[in-house]
Design a protein around this motif. Structure first.
Motif, PDB file in Angstrom:
ATOM      1  N   LEU A 277      16.864  79.398  25.671  1.00  0.00           N
ATOM      2  CA  LEU A 277      15.156  79.398  25.655  1.00  0.00           C
ATOM      3  C   LEU A 277      15.328  78.031  25.946  1.00  0.00           C
ATOM      4  O   LEU A 277      14.812  76.730  25.842  1.00  0.00           O
ATOM      5  N   GLN A 278      14.200  78.184  27.432  1.00  0.00           N
ATOM      6  CA  GLN A 278      13.507  76.290  27.990  1.00  0.00           C
ATOM      7  C   GLN A 278      12.605  76.772  28.376  1.00  0.00           C
ATOM      8  O   GLN A 278      11.575  77.362  28.323  1.00  0.00           O
ATOM      9  N   TRP A 279      11.806  75.808  27.586  1.00  0.00           N
ATOM     10  CA  TRP A 279       9.997  76.204  26.884  1.00  0.00           C
ATOM     11  C   TRP A 279       9.888  75.248  28.312  1.00  0.00           C
ATOM     12  O   TRP A 279      10.101  73.984  28.693  1.00  0.00           O
ATOM     13  N   ASP A 280       8.344  75.910  28.930  1.00  0.00           N
ATOM     14  CA  ASP A 280       7.090  74.921  29.154  1.00  0.00           C
ATOM     15  C   ASP A 280       6.833  74.398  27.961  1.00  0.00           C
ATOM     16  O   ASP A 280       6.701  74.541  26.813  1.00  0.00           O
ATOM     17  N   PRO A 281       5.962  73.157  28.607  1.00  0.00           N
ATOM     18  CA  PRO A 281       5.171  72.652  26.739  1.00  0.00           C
ATOM     19  C   PRO A 281       4.892  74.200  25.973  1.00  0.00           C
ATOM     20  O   PRO A 281       4.342  73.462  24.636  1.00  0.00           O
ATOM     21  N   ALA A 282       4.715  74.690  26.629  1.00  0.00           N
ATOM     22  CA  ALA A 282       3.402  75.396  26.015  1.00  0.00           C
ATOM     23  C   ALA A 282       4.369  76.554  25.561  1.00  0.00           C
ATOM     24  O   ALA A 282       5.077  78.048  26.077  1.00  0.00           O
ATOM     25  N   HIS A 283       4.756  76.645  23.808  1.00  0.00           N
ATOM     26  CA  HIS A 283       6.038  77.287  23.898  1.00  0.00           C
ATOM     27  C   HIS A 283       5.353  77.600  22.080  1.00  0.00           C
ATOM     28  O   HIS A 283       4.385  77.659  21.860  1.00  0.00           O
ATOM     29  N   ALA A 284       7.019  78.296  21.625  1.00  0.00           N
ATOM     30  CA  ALA A 284       6.290  79.120  20.119  1.00  0.00           C
ATOM     31  C   ALA A 284       6.814  78.124  19.041  1.00  0.00           C
ATOM     32  O   ALA A 284       8.280  78.022  19.111  1.00  0.00           O
ATOM     33  N   ARG A 285       6.171  78.287  18.223  1.00  0.00           N
ATOM     34  CA  ARG A 285       6.315  77.790  16.687  1.00  0.00           C
ATOM     35  C   ARG A 285       7.499  79.516  15.908  1.00  0.00           C
ATOM     36  O   ARG A 285       8.577  78.298  15.054  1.00  0.00           O
ATOM     37  N   ALA A 286       6.515  80.292  16.393  1.00  0.00           N
ATOM     38  CA  ALA A 286       7.177  81.347  15.293  1.00  0.00           C
ATOM     39  C   ALA A 286       7.718  82.119  16.533  1.00  0.00           C
ATOM     40  O   ALA A 286       6.939  82.989  17.190  1.00  0.00           O
ATOM     41  N   TYR A 287       8.938  83.002  15.985  1.00  0.00           N
ATOM     42  CA  TYR A 287       8.785  84.094  17.177  1.00  0.00           C
ATOM     43  C   TYR A 287      10.087  84.978  16.594  1.00  0.00           C
ATOM     44  O   TYR A 287      11.108  84.506  16.071  1.00  0.00           O
ATOM     45  N   ARG A 288      10.408  86.477  17.279  1.00  0.00           N
ATOM     46  CA  ARG A 288      12.105  87.189  17.469  1.00  0.00           C
ATOM     47  C   ARG A 288      12.341  87.062  18.509  1.00  0.00           C
ATOM     48  O   ARG A 288      11.684  87.035  19.192  1.00  0.00           O
ATOM     49  N   ILE A 289      14.049  87.761  18.336  1.00  0.00           N
ATOM     50  CA  ILE A 289      14.849  87.828  19.416  1.00  0.00           C
ATOM     51  C   ILE A 289      15.377  89.070  18.796  1.00  0.00           C
ATOM     52  O   ILE A 289      15.651  89.130  17.776  1.00  0.00           O
ATOM     53  N   GLU A 290      14.845  89.463  19.795  1.00  0.00           N
ATOM     54  CA  GLU A 290      15.129  90.977  19.413  1.00  0.00           C
ATOM     55  C   GLU A 290      15.938  92.205  20.370  1.00  0.00           C
ATOM     56  O   GLU A 290      16.376  91.768  21.515  1.00  0.00           O
ATOM     57  N   VAL A 291      16.986  93.512  19.454  1.00  0.00           N
ATOM     58  CA  VAL A 291      17.463  93.993  20.727  1.00  0.00           C
ATOM     59  C   VAL A 291      16.932  95.364  20.621  1.00  0.00           C
ATOM     60  O   VAL A 291      16.685  95.945  19.606  1.00  0.00           O
ATOM     61  N   SER A 292      17.091  96.292  21.671  1.00  0.00           N
ATOM     62  CA  SER A 292      16.874  97.727  21.888  1.00  0.00           C
ATOM     63  C   SER A 292      18.450  99.046  22.482  1.00  0.00           C
ATOM     64  O   SER A 292      18.179  97.930  23.561  1.00  0.00           O
ATOM     65  N   ASP A 293      18.407  99.609  22.011  1.00  0.00           N
ATOM     66  CA  ASP A 293      19.235 100.356  23.285  1.00  0.00           C
ATOM     67  C   ASP A 293      18.103 101.265  24.079  1.00  0.00           C
ATOM     68  O   ASP A 293      18.559 101.994  25.267  1.00  0.00           O
ATOM     69  N   ASN A 294      16.987 101.176  23.867  1.00  0.00           N
ATOM     70  CA  ASN A 294      15.539 102.269  24.185  1.00  0.00           C
ATOM     71  C   ASN A 294      14.849 101.554  25.105  1.00  0.00           C
ATOM     72  O   ASN A 294      13.463 101.998  25.767  1.00  0.00           O
ATOM     73  N   GLY A 295      14.299 100.283  24.694  1.00  0.00           N
ATOM     74  CA  GLY A 295      13.108  99.704  24.778  1.00  0.00           C
ATOM     75  C   GLY A 295      12.253 100.059  24.232  1.00  0.00           C
ATOM     76  O   GLY A 295      10.840  99.533  24.649  1.00  0.00           O
ATOM     77  N   THR A 296      12.551 100.731  23.062  1.00  0.00           N
ATOM     78  CA  THR A 296      11.236 101.264  21.912  1.00  0.00           C
ATOM     79  C   THR A 296      11.509 100.571  21.199  1.00  0.00           C
ATOM     80  O   THR A 296      10.551  99.793  19.828  1.00  0.00           O
ATOM     81  N   ASP A 297      12.719 101.026  19.980  1.00  0.00           N
ATOM     82  CA  ASP A 297      12.919 101.083  19.382  1.00  0.00           C
ATOM     83  C   ASP A 297      13.522  99.773  18.510  1.00  0.00           C
ATOM     84  O   ASP A 297      14.759  99.561  19.481  1.00  0.00           O
ATOM     85  N   TRP A 298      13.367  98.297  18.137  1.00  0.00           N
ATOM     86  CA  TRP A 298      13.334  96.968  17.949  1.00  0.00           C
ATOM     87  C   TRP A 298      14.356  96.672  16.782  1.00  0.00           C
ATOM     88  O   TRP A 298      13.506  97.007  15.850  1.00  0.00           O
ATOM     89  N   THR A 299      15.681  95.695  16.973  1.00  0.00           N
ATOM     90  CA  THR A 299      16.132  94.978  15.597  1.00  0.00           C
ATOM     91  C   THR A 299      16.241  93.882  16.228  1.00  0.00           C
ATOM     92  O   THR A 299      16.707  93.312  16.944  1.00  0.00           O
ATOM     93  N   THR A 300      15.479  93.179  14.653  1.00  0.00           N
ATOM     94  CA  THR A 300      15.574  91.690  15.223  1.00  0.00           C
ATOM     95  C   THR A 300      16.965  90.885  14.656  1.00  0.00           C
ATOM     96  O   THR A 300      17.626  91.511  13.688  1.00  0.00           O
ATOM     97  N   ILE A 301      17.428  90.017  15.418  1.00  0.00           N
ATOM     98  CA  ILE A 301      18.640  89.128  15.367  1.00  0.00           C
ATOM     99  C   ILE A 301      18.050  88.307  15.467  1.00  0.00           C
ATOM    100  O   ILE A 301      19.331  87.308  14.710  1.00  0.00           O
ATOM    101  N   HIS A 302      17.138  87.034  15.409  1.00  0.00           N
ATOM    102  CA  HIS A 302      16.625  85.880  14.890  1.00  0.00           C
ATOM    103  C   HIS A 302      15.562  86.367  15.413  1.00  0.00           C
ATOM    104  O   HIS A 302      15.003  86.698  15.508  1.00  0.00           O
TER     105      HIS A 302
END
Length: 230
Positions: free
Chosen positions: A135-160
């Motif tokens: 992730l290469q952020w602009d100064p407007a970045h996130a303090r809290a966030y999740r990285i998620e994966v999905s097989d269908n783009g609807t049901d998400w699993t958090t991996i970070h």
């Protein structure tokens, strides 16, 4: 059956309510350091007993994760919760985070006021094993966030996930599998929204577009200092 990167948080890769006993050979897909069989219903009055619990990898252990990683997200259109299109950030659409161009970026829209909820996602074209996110952020970045994966783009699993995002450039070692990858932000670092110059997904599989090579380091052939000693 479940896999885990840390032995604590588990992701299910196979489940059944009709286990037959005897020899069961299961074709599964998942990534992790740990794998477990979690039984929930016995076949008899006794407990569970296994003569063998064998785990096979397509690489036969000869290739460590990361050795064959490629940039999976380059050239993808992407999608996002909102995008900014105004005089401050013109055409800052989600595809700009996947173009490997350091001069273009995605940003959330200020229309209606910036909020803490925001996301950007990418369809990798096919299922992939994901090992690293940059992730290469602009100064407007996130303090809290999740990285998620999905097989269908609807049901998400958090991996970070994190609540202490630092901004600037964040390189995350992750482990997960899916066709879709999403950054879901929940807390801003300031009064503005979120903005990413780059959202790179690295791993194997998917349907990657060949990424152009990075420019070479500049070469200087002019004299920059000289002194003569007699």
């Amino acid at each position: 059956l479940g896999v885990s990167a840390d032995g604590t948080d588990w992701t299910t890769i196979h489940s059944t309510t009709t286990g037959s006993g005897g020899v069961e050979t299961l074709t599964v897909s998942g990534t992790g350091r740990y794998i477990r069989m979690h039984g929930t219903e016995r076949a008899t009055a006794w407990g569970y007993s296994l003569h063998e619990f064998q785990v096979y990898s397509t690489t036969d252990g000869g290739t460590a994760p990361g050795d064959d990683d490629v940039l999976l997200s380059y050239g993808k259109a992407g999608s996002a919760s909102t995008s900014q299109h105004d005089g401050t950030c013109w055409e800052c659409s989600p595809d700009k985070a996947f173009d490997r161009d350091p001069a273009s970026r995605w940003a959330t829209s200020p229309e209606g006021g910036w909020t803490d909820q925001g996301w950007i996602a990418v369809d990798l074209g096919a299922r992939a094993e994901i090992h690293r996110v940059v992730l290469q952020w602009d100064p407007a970045h996130a303090r809290a966030y999740r990285i998620e994966v999905s097989d269908n783009g609807t049901d998400w699993t958090t991996i970070h996930s994190t609540t202490t995002g630092t901004g600037f450039k964040e390189t995350l070692d992750v482990s997960g599998a899916g066709r879709h990858e999403r950054l879901y932000a929940t807390q801003r670092s300031g009064a503005y929204g979120y903005s990413l110059w780059e959202f790179q997904v690295w791993g194997t599989g998917g349907a990657p577009n060949p990424a152009p090579p990075l420019p070479a380091d500049p070469m200087y052939d002019r004299l920059v200092f000289s002194d003569e000693f007699n």
